[in-house]
Design a protein around this motif. Structure first.
Motif, PDB file in Angstrom:
ATOM      1  N   PRO A  26      44.172  32.903  33.822  1.00 34.08           N
ATOM      2  CA  PRO A  26      43.920  34.251  34.342  1.00 34.08           C
ATOM      3  C   PRO A  26      45.123  35.164  34.141  1.00 34.08           C
ATOM      4  CG  PRO A  26      44.259  32.705  36.140  1.00 34.08           C
ATOM      5  CD  PRO A  26      44.177  31.884  34.890  1.00 34.08           C
ATOM      6  N   GLU A  30      39.611  39.908  44.713  1.00 28.99           N
ATOM      7  CA  GLU A  30      38.532  40.080  43.736  1.00 28.99           C
ATOM      8  C   GLU A  30      37.165  40.288  44.384  1.00 28.99           C
ATOM      9  OE1 GLU A  30      39.051  35.558  44.215  1.00 28.99           O
ATOM     10  OE2 GLU A  30      40.304  37.367  44.273  1.00 28.99           O
ATOM     11  N   LYS A  31      37.034  39.998  45.678  1.00 32.20           N
ATOM     12  CA  LYS A  31      35.752  40.207  46.353  1.00 32.20           C
ATOM     13  C   LYS A  31      35.618  41.608  46.945  1.00 32.20           C
ATOM     14  CE  LYS A  31      34.986  35.339  47.450  1.00 32.20           C
ATOM     15  NZ  LYS A  31      34.762  34.332  48.517  1.00 32.20           N
ATOM     16  N   GLY A  49      44.232  38.072  45.155  1.00 32.66           N
ATOM     17  CA  GLY A  49      43.174  37.485  45.961  1.00 32.66           C
ATOM     18  C   GLY A  49      42.192  38.472  46.538  1.00 32.66           C
ATOM     19  N   ARG A  80      47.707  32.961  45.261  1.00 33.55           N
ATOM     20  CA  ARG A  80      48.009  32.717  43.856  1.00 33.55           C
ATOM     21  C   ARG A  80      49.435  33.117  43.498  1.00 33.55           C
ATOM     22  NH1 ARG A  80      42.360  35.238  43.439  1.00 33.55           N
ATOM     23  NH2 ARG A  80      41.062  33.357  43.446  1.00 33.55           N
ATOM     24  N   TYR A 134      42.292  40.131  41.179  1.00 32.58           N
ATOM     25  CA  TYR A 134      42.314  38.665  41.273  1.00 32.58           C
ATOM     26  C   TYR A 134      43.703  38.133  41.582  1.00 32.58           C
ATOM     27  CZ  TYR A 134      41.587  33.779  39.924  1.00 32.58           C
ATOM     28  OH  TYR A 134      41.516  32.402  39.924  1.00 32.58           O
ATOM     29  N   VAL A 174      48.698  33.113  37.976  1.00 29.16           N
ATOM     30  CA  VAL A 174      48.130  34.185  37.169  1.00 29.16           C
ATOM     31  C   VAL A 174      49.275  34.793  36.362  1.00 29.16           C
ATOM     32  CG1 VAL A 174      46.839  36.355  37.206  1.00 29.16           C
ATOM     33  CG2 VAL A 174      46.440  34.622  38.976  1.00 29.16           C
ATOM     34  N   LYS A 179      39.648  44.057  37.287  1.00 29.39           N
ATOM     35  CA  LYS A 179      39.391  42.731  37.875  1.00 29.39           C
ATOM     36  C   LYS A 179      40.647  41.870  37.910  1.00 29.39           C
ATOM     37  CE  LYS A 179      35.681  41.839  35.267  1.00 29.39           C
ATOM     38  NZ  LYS A 179      34.420  41.200  34.816  1.00 29.39           N
ATOM     39  N   GLY A 180      41.469  41.948  36.870  1.00 30.01           N
ATOM     40  CA  GLY A 180      42.676  41.121  36.829  1.00 30.01           C
ATOM     41  C   GLY A 180      43.656  41.468  37.920  1.00 30.01           C
TER      42      GLY A 180
END
Length: 533
Positions: free
Chosen positions: A425, A484-485, A482, A363, A479, A386, A475-476
Motif C-alpha cells: 500500500p 479509509e472508512k 486508518g 499502520r 488508508y 504503508v 484513498k491512499g
C-alpha cells in the motif's frame, strides 16, 4: 439543514470510472449520493442550499500525505532559491534580499539545488562572507538534508574549527581541514540552534499562509511534521499555533501531525494518544529519520555511490538505537513514520518493523522508499507499513540521480508501479517545501515520469494510470492513517471534503495535467476556497 451539490461530474473513486450526478450533505457528512432527481425528491424538505458546480469535475478531497506545513509557510516568506539555475544567480538574489533587511537580521534562503545549475557546485561560506559579514546567512538545500552557512552564522552558533561531526551528520571541510560552511544532516542542527526562535504568533502566521495556499491548490488536508523545530516549548507552541490558525470556523483543513521522537516526551507528558485532537488537527505516528538524501550523498545505500565509491551514505542512528526508538513508540501504542531513502536504510527499517510489530491495527509508514531491490520488496511485504511516496522526486531527480547510483540501480528506483503490483500500500505527498506542493504536478509526475530538467521520460514501465495516481492522493492518504472508512471516497457516511477542478484529469492529455486548476475546495461541507475568474 443540508446542501445539494450538483451540475458536475463526481468521481467517487470507489472504483475506476464510478460516477454520480449529485451529492447531498449535512453537518459535514455525505448523507447520500446518486442521481439529481432522486436526491431532490428524497431530501426536498431538508435541502437549504443547492450549489450548481457548472460542469466542473469533483473528487474526494485531495490530501498530501507528506509535507511540512510550517516549512511551506517559511518558503513563502523566505528567499526562494528553488528556481535558480546557477550559483551566481543565488548570490545575486542574496545581495538583493540583504538590502531589505535590518542590521544583523538573519537571511534564510530555501531550496537551492546545485544539480539544476549550469555548473553544479556547492557555494563556499567565504563567497557569502564577501557579500555580507554583518548578517548571518543560512541557505537550506532543496532536500533539507544540507545547509550552507556563512562565518557570521557559524560564529553565532559557537562552532569551532575542531568541532567534531555529530552522529548522523557531517561538517564539510576542505583539504586543509577548514570548514567550508556546508553542513549535512544532523550537523545542520549545530547552526540552526543560533537562529532566533519563532514565537507562537510567528508560527500561527506561517500556518495561516501555508494552509491558505494549500486550500487554493485543492488540498483539503495534509500529514505534516512540525512539532520539534522551533526552540524551547516547540511542541506546545506549535500545537497551539495550529489550533489558533485552523479554528474550524474561519479556516478548516485536516492537519494530521506526526510527532518527532525528540518531542515524544512532551507528547507523553501531556497524556496524549494517537488520534487525539479534534476534527481538523490530530496526532499521528512517531517520526524518525534513518538516513539522509541522495542529493547530498547521505542516503544509506547497500552499495557505494556510483560517483563516490568510498561513500555508502550516513545512517542517522545505529541499528540498536533505531530499534530502541521503535520500541519507545510501541510502548505508547504508536505507529512509526520512518524516513528511509537508501536500500540499506529501507531494508534495516523493514526488518526492525517486522521484529517489533504493532498490535493495535494502526499502520506504520516508511517515507520516500526510493532506492529499492528485490530483498527490500520482500522485506516490505512482511510488515504492515504503508509507503509514503513523493512522485515529483522523479521529475526533479533525473537525470542527475543516474550519477549518484548508476543506471542499473536507477532502473529499480522510484518503483511506484512495482509497489502497487506487489500489493504494497502507498500514499502520495509532495514533501513540500522540498518539492512543489500542487497535487496536479504530482499526478502528472506519476503518470509521465518526465524530468523537468531535460524533458525525458525515465523508467516508463513504472508509470501509473491517472486513476492510480489520484487514488494515492485520496484513498491512499486515508488508508495510511486508518481512516479509509470515512475518507477518500465519495459515498454515504464519509466526510464532506471535495476537490473541484476546472477540467477532468481523466480526459486531458498527460502533458496538460499540470494546467488543471482547483476552482473550489470544500472541507466539512463548507467552501474554504473558491476561485474567482
Amino acid at each position: 439543514m443540508g446542501t445539494l451539490w450538483y451540475g458536475g461530474t463526481f468521481y467517487t473513486m470507489i472504483e475506476e470510472n464510478d460516477r454520480i450526478e449529485a451529492v447531498y450533505t449535512e453537518n459535514g457528512k455525505i448523507i447520500s449520493t446518486g442521481d439529481l432527481k432522486s436526491l431532490k425528491h428524497t431530501y426536498q424538505d431538508r435541502i437549504t442550499e443547492a450549489i450548481d458546480l457548472n460542469g466542473k469535475t469533483i473528487y474526494p478531497g485531495f490530501v498530501d500525505s507528506h509535507l511540512h506545513i510550517v516549512g511551506h509557510g517559511e518558503k513563502i516568506v523566505h528567499l526562494d532559491l528553488s528556481k535558480h539555475t546557477s550559483a551566481e544567480y543565488v548570490l545575486e538574489s542574496i545581495k538583493e534580499r540583504l538590502e531589505t533587511l535590518s542590521p544583523g537580521q538573519w537571511l534564510i534562503g530555501e531550496g537551492w539545488n546545485e544539480n539544476q545549475w549550469e555548473v553544479p557546485r556547492v557555494i563556499h561560506r567565504k563567497e557569502l562572507d564577501e557579500i555580507s559579514d554583518g548578517h548571518p546567512i543560512l541557505l537550506t538545500r532543496i532536500c533539507r538534508h544540507a545547509i550552507i552557512a556563512n562565518t557570521n552564522a557559524i560564529n553565532q552558533a559557537n562552532i569551532k574549527s575542531d568541532s567534531p561531526d555529530p552522529q548522523g551528520g557531517k561538517i564539510a571541510r576542505d583539504s586543509s581541514g577548514e570548514m567550508t560552511g556546508y553542513f549535512l544532516d544532523t550537523a545542520q542542527d549545530l547552526v540552526k540552534v543560533a537562529i532566533p526562535v519563532r514565537t507562537q504568533a510567528d508560527l500561527k502566521q506561517l500556518i495561516d499562509k501555508s494552509v491558505d495556499d494549500l486550500l487554493q491548490l485543492g488540498l483539503v488536508g495534509g500529514h505534516s511534521e512540525d512539532l520539534a523545530y522551533y526552540g524551547e516549548n516547540s511542541f506546545e507552541k506549535t500545537w497551539n499555533a495550529y489550533h489558533e490558525s485552523i479554528d474550524g470556523v474561519k479556516r478548516k483543513f485536516r492537519a494530521h501531525l506526526l510527532v518527532h521522537h525528540e518531542v515524544i516526551d512532551d507528547f507523553e507528558r501531556h497524556h496524549y494518544s494517537y488520534g487525539d485532537g479534534n476534527a481538523y488537527i490530530n496526532f499521528g505516528a512517531m517520526k524518525i529519520f534513518s538516513d539522509g538524501a541522495l542529493g547530498g550523498r547521505t542516503a544509506w545505500l547497500n552499495e557505494p555511490y556510483h560517483d563516490d565509491p568510498t561513500n555508502y551514505g550516513i545512517p542517522i542512528h545505529t541499528e540498536e538505537n533505531l530499534e530502541a526508538l521503535i520500541k519507545r513508540a510501541r510502548s505508547l501504542e504508536l505507529p512509526v513514520a520512518i524516513h528511509a531513502i537508501g536500500d540499506r536504510a529501507i531494508l534495516t527499517v523493514a526488518k526492525l518493523l517486522a521484529r517489533n510489530p504493532l498490535k493495535n491495527g494502526r499502520r506504520d509508514r516508511i517515507i520516500h522508499a526510493m532506492v529499492v531491490n528485490q530483498d527490500v520488496i520482500d522485506a516490505l511485504k512482511k510488515t504492515n507499513a504503508v509507503l509514503d511516496i513523493q512522485p515529483t522526486f522523479v521529475s526533479s531527480d533525473f537525470p542527475w540521480v543516474l550519477d549518484r547510483i548508476g543506471e542499473e540501480r536507477a532502473e529499480r528506483a522510484y518503483p511506484w508501479k512495482t509497489f502497487l503490483q506487489e500489493n504494497i500500500p502507498c500514499a502520495a505527498g509532495s514533501d513540500a517545501p522540498i518539492e512543489e506542493v500542487n497535487p496536479l504536478l504530482g499526478i502528472q509526475a506519476f503518470v509521465q515520469r518526465r524530468s523537468t530538467l531535460d524533458g525525458k521520460i525515465y523508467i516508463e514501465k513504472q508509470q501509473l494510470s491517472t486513476y492510480e495516481a489520484i487514488s494515492l492522493y485520496t484513498k491512499g492518504s486515508a488508508y495510511i492513517i486508518g481512516e479509509e472508512k470515512s475518507r477518500g471516497e465519495i459515498k454515504a457516511g464519509n466526510l464532506a471534503d471535495f476537490t473541484v477542478l476546472d477540467q477532468d484529469p481523466f480526459h486531458v492529455h498527460p502533458d496538460q495535467l499540470d494546467q488543471i486548476k482547483a476552482v473550489m475546495t470544500i472541507v466539512d461541507g463548507d467552501i474554504m476556497y473558491q476561485r474567482t475568474e
